[in-house]
Scaffold this motif. Structure first.
Motif, PDB file in Angstrom:
ATOM      1  N   GLY A 157       0.816  -1.212   0.000  1.00  0.00           N
ATOM      2  CA  GLY A 157       0.000   0.000   0.000  1.00  0.00           C
ATOM      3  C   GLY A 157       0.845   1.255   0.000  1.00  0.00           C
ATOM      4  O   GLY A 157       0.509   2.254  -0.643  1.00  0.00           O
ATOM      5  N   GLY A 158       1.945   1.242   0.740  1.00  0.00           N
ATOM      6  CA  GLY A 158       2.852   2.395   0.767  1.00  0.00           C
ATOM      7  C   GLY A 158       3.455   2.669  -0.593  1.00  0.00           C
ATOM      8  O   GLY A 158       3.538   3.819  -1.041  1.00  0.00           O
ATOM      9  N   LYS A 159       3.877   1.614  -1.290  1.00  0.00           N
ATOM     10  CA  LYS A 159       4.448   1.780  -2.630  1.00  0.00           C
ATOM     11  C   LYS A 159       3.391   2.291  -3.604  1.00  0.00           C
ATOM     12  O   LYS A 159       3.660   3.171  -4.430  1.00  0.00           O
ATOM     13  N   ALA A 160       2.181   1.751  -3.513  1.00  0.00           N
ATOM     14  CA  ALA A 160       1.109   2.204  -4.396  1.00  0.00           C
ATOM     15  C   ALA A 160       0.770   3.666  -4.135  1.00  0.00           C
ATOM     16  O   ALA A 160       0.544   4.453  -5.070  1.00  0.00           O
ATOM     17  N   LEU A 161       0.756   4.082  -2.880  1.00  0.00           N
ATOM     18  CA  LEU A 161       0.470   5.467  -2.521  1.00  0.00           C
ATOM     19  C   LEU A 161       1.563   6.399  -3.056  1.00  0.00           C
ATOM     20  O   LEU A 161       1.277   7.478  -3.591  1.00  0.00           O
ATOM     21  N   TRP A 162       2.819   5.985  -2.923  1.00  0.00           N
ATOM     22  CA  TRP A 162       3.932   6.789  -3.435  1.00  0.00           C
ATOM     23  C   TRP A 162       3.805   6.973  -4.943  1.00  0.00           C
ATOM     24  O   TRP A 162       3.951   8.087  -5.456  1.00  0.00           O
ATOM     25  N   GLU A 163       3.538   5.886  -5.663  1.00  0.00           N
ATOM     26  CA  GLU A 163       3.442   5.966  -7.119  1.00  0.00           C
ATOM     27  C   GLU A 163       2.259   6.813  -7.560  1.00  0.00           C
ATOM     28  O   GLU A 163       2.310   7.474  -8.591  1.00  0.00           O
ATOM     29  N   ARG A 164       1.182   6.837  -6.783  1.00  0.00           N
ATOM     30  CA  ARG A 164       0.010   7.645  -7.133  1.00  0.00           C
ATOM     31  C   ARG A 164       0.318   9.147  -6.969  1.00  0.00           C
ATOM     32  O   ARG A 164      -0.093   9.958  -7.791  1.00  0.00           O
TER      33      ARG A 164
END
Length: 189
Positions: A157-164
């Motif tokens: 989730g952290g990686k997905a949030l960063w990429e968003r």
């Protein structure tokens, strides 16, 4: 007493076969059926009926049957499995020989197994599987699984949030640029 022999069954008998064998033999040896028989026949039928009832109670319940099969196999291989001794305390699950099914108190050696001559690998494997299927082990394994799964979800989730929020730039690239900025700041001071 071999519960399978008492009911005239083989070790891999299904629950339905156990029920049918018990019903057939219970009708034949029921004490009420022998109420007008001579005393020795009445006593013999009563004893046989008690043995049938004990065998049925043990073999129809999956947990008791597994315990019985483990003990039976252990006796055949010279392994003494004395895990559920029931001395001095009452137990509704005590069988004919005084062995309880995990609800009584032991004699100081409870929960231990004694090695005898000729312990087979299959007996050790059955004991290991029995440990792996205990309630406490399964609950602990589930708890660890939830923690590890939660860690993975949070990380993903952290990686997905960063990429968003930072399209076109990976987290690693951002960390490198921060390190370069820190290094440049330290050099300028």
């Amino acid at each position: 007493m071999d519960h399978y022999k008492v009911l005239g069954l083989h070790k891999k008998a299904s629950k339905e076969e156990i029920k049918q064998a018990f019903r057939k033999l219970a009708l034949q040896f029921h004490p009420d059926k022998h109420s007008h028989s001579p005393q020795h026949l009445k006593d013999s039928a009563t004893l046989k009926f008690k043995q049938l009832s004990e065998a049925y109670d043990t073999l129809i319940d999956d947990r008791k049957r597994a315990d019985y099969n483990l003990r039976r196999n252990a006796q055949n291989t010279g392994y003494k499995y004395d895990n559920y001794r029931n001395r001095g305390k009452s137990s509704n699950y005590s069988n004919f020989y005084g062995h309880g099914y995990g609800y009584g108190y032991g004699n100081g050696y409870s929960g231990t197994a004694y090695r005898g001559a000729g312990v087979s690998v299959s007996t050790k494997f059955e004991i290991f599987l029995r440990f792996l299927t205990t309630r406490s082990f399964l609950l602990n394994a589930a708890f660890v699984g939830v923690l590890l799964g939660g860690t993975f979800v949070v990380d993903a989730g952290g990686k997905a949030l960063w990429e968003r929020h930072n399209p076109g730039k990976s987290f690693e690239e951002a960390m490198e640029s921060i390190e370069k900025a820190k290094a440049n700041k330290d050099d300028s001071i």
